[in-house]
Design an enzyme around this catalytic site. Sequence first.
Site, short mmCIF file in Angstrom:
data_model
loop_
_atom_site.label_atom_id
_atom_site.label_comp_id
_atom_site.label_asym_id
_atom_site.label_seq_id
_atom_site.Cartn_x
_atom_site.Cartn_y
_atom_site.Cartn_z
N LYS A 156 54.29 33.90 22.29
CA LYS A 156 55.59 33.70 21.63
C LYS A 156 56.16 35.04 21.13
CE LYS A 156 53.80 30.74 18.75
NZ LYS A 156 52.44 30.73 19.33
N THR A 157 55.31 35.78 20.42
CA THR A 157 55.76 37.07 19.92
C THR A 157 56.13 37.98 21.08
OG1 THR A 157 54.20 36.76 18.11
CG2 THR A 157 55.13 38.95 18.38
N GLU A 209 21.51 19.65 28.96
CA GLU A 209 22.56 20.22 29.81
C GLU A 209 22.57 19.59 31.20
OE1 GLU A 209 24.82 21.81 28.42
OE2 GLU A 209 23.77 22.31 26.56
#
Length: 596
Positions: free
Chosen positions: A199-200, A421
């Site tokens: 955004k910036t 896992e």
Amino acid sequence: MPKLPRWWWIAPVLLVVAYVALQTQSTGNDLRYDELLAKIRADQVQSVVLEGNTVRGELKQGDDRARAFTSTRPEDPRFVPLLEEHGVRVRAMPESRGSWMSWLWMLLPLLLLFGLFSRLAAGAGGGGPGGALAFGKAKGKIFTERDVSVTFEDVAGVDEAKQELREVLDFLREPDKYRALGARIPKGILLVGPPGTGKTLLARAVAGEAKVPFISISGSEFVEMFVGVGAARVRDLFEQAAQAAPAIVFIDELDALGRSRGPGNLVGGNDEREQTLNQLLVELDGFEPLGEGKRGAVVILAATNRPEVLDPALLRAGRFDRQVVVDRPDRAGRRKILEVQTRKVPLHEVDLDAMAARTPGFAGADLANLVNEAALRAAREGRDVVTMADFSAAQDRVLAGLEQRSRLVDPEERRRVAFHECGHAIAARLGGSDSKVHKVSIVPRSIGALGFTMQMPERERRLFTATQLRAQLVALVGGRAAEELVFGEASTGAADDLRKATDIARAMVLEHGLSDAVGPVSIERRNTYLGGVASDLDVGPTVANAADAEVRRLVEDALASAKALLVRERPRLDAMVEALLEAEVLEGDALDRHLA
Ligand code: ADP
Ligand code: MG
Ligand code: ZN
């Protein structure tokens, strides 16, 4: 003008104090009154100056320093006649000089106060660029960038947002065209999206493309300011913009200052923020985006990742009434961002496409971080090119913290992690979900995770059916299912999995109406940008209880399915665990062989 240190005003005040102190601390010996009388009677005194009750004078003998004396006399009618009697030269002074000094003493506190206030005033009022005396200059600093080098080329993967902002560019460049048509230009444009999505960067790119000054300030800095300073700073911001026009004003983190003024806020006494917010509203209302006369256009951009907390007044017509969503990039977007971020990085046989495929959910800033980590690793190992291995290591690092191969792991624990896992992997591969397992690892990380299973959807999805979500649940609880199956009970290792599974199940029941028991109603609304905090349920206890039971049932069903699956696939599970314990990491062909 050079920048003065924070406590500059103390210096002149100290000078005055020192001067006054020196003046009153007169030179010469201090005589008691009786000593003075004795010396006069002994004819040792040459001359005196009488000033109020102070007596300064010179003795007849000794060098200059020893001769000078001071004393203080009481009201004594014999004193002056005594001087006459002994032929002392007398000069009388009006008392004014003495009182001048006492006045100074009285003024000192005022001077100090004045110094303090002038500092405060400088901070509140002036403080434009070059305003050297600004109070709290570091906070709430208004940055003015004249030559922004960022362009739209530097922002990738947010094409829709870019498209919307192109229009803004056009009226910054040719305001006359719009003026002639009497078009209403959006005054404020709000960029909305999760942190790190650019955004910036986008706001600066608009300034860079339009070649206009970029005047920015961050909302979070307003909050820390002294009373009254925030509002003054907002005024400044708009004043500077008007002077620099055509220009872009950018308020980052608008939510920090533009938070809703609810009744809850009245308690804490948020007067300061409210004043600042009110000032912002006033400025927005009084602002003419196209400027008057020859003045150029000014466009106000703001960014937030929490649009839901903004005060509604900010979003009304004529204020930030245009919103541009800057979302996380999809796979193609991530590929483009990786290209942008690696422009200056010498790559050697790096498949950016594959990296993009392996990084769903990464925002632009995460990808920038990934590239940086990969480059750092190559540098650490003394290479001048960055390879795919660097990227893989960087990704693990970005995903789950630092690798710590050296850390000793209890063998029993390691086995449990391996089963956990592999349980995930098999449940994901064979539990009906269409996502592909990319990697299974039991290399411990420094933050939390003892192992991980990386699975990725085959293609980017925007919609999920209930069946797909249930398959995701099965994959998520696969780890716990394997532990229960093999070791007879679960461990704390599955907490994160359960949290994710519960979140999905909750969303299915409460948000998306995807459960039979509760039915096709949406009970809960979430902030879709952040997946943030859920609001209170707006339902009676019966529905709430039913929903709770349904969430539980969904997760329990998933666990039962995963277990049943793993019982069937036990030989596969055992073989895979052996391979994983051996290699620590399974990926690529080695992994596919086990999951085929
Ligand atoms: P936000 O303001 O949305 O939090 P930033 O604009 O501060 O995000 O992004 C931080 C950094 O991440 C940028 O400076 C840039 O290096 C990188 N980045 C973020 N989004 C993108 C993007 N869409 N394209 C290229 N780089 C990006
Ligand atoms: Mg930002
Ligand atoms: Zn797990």
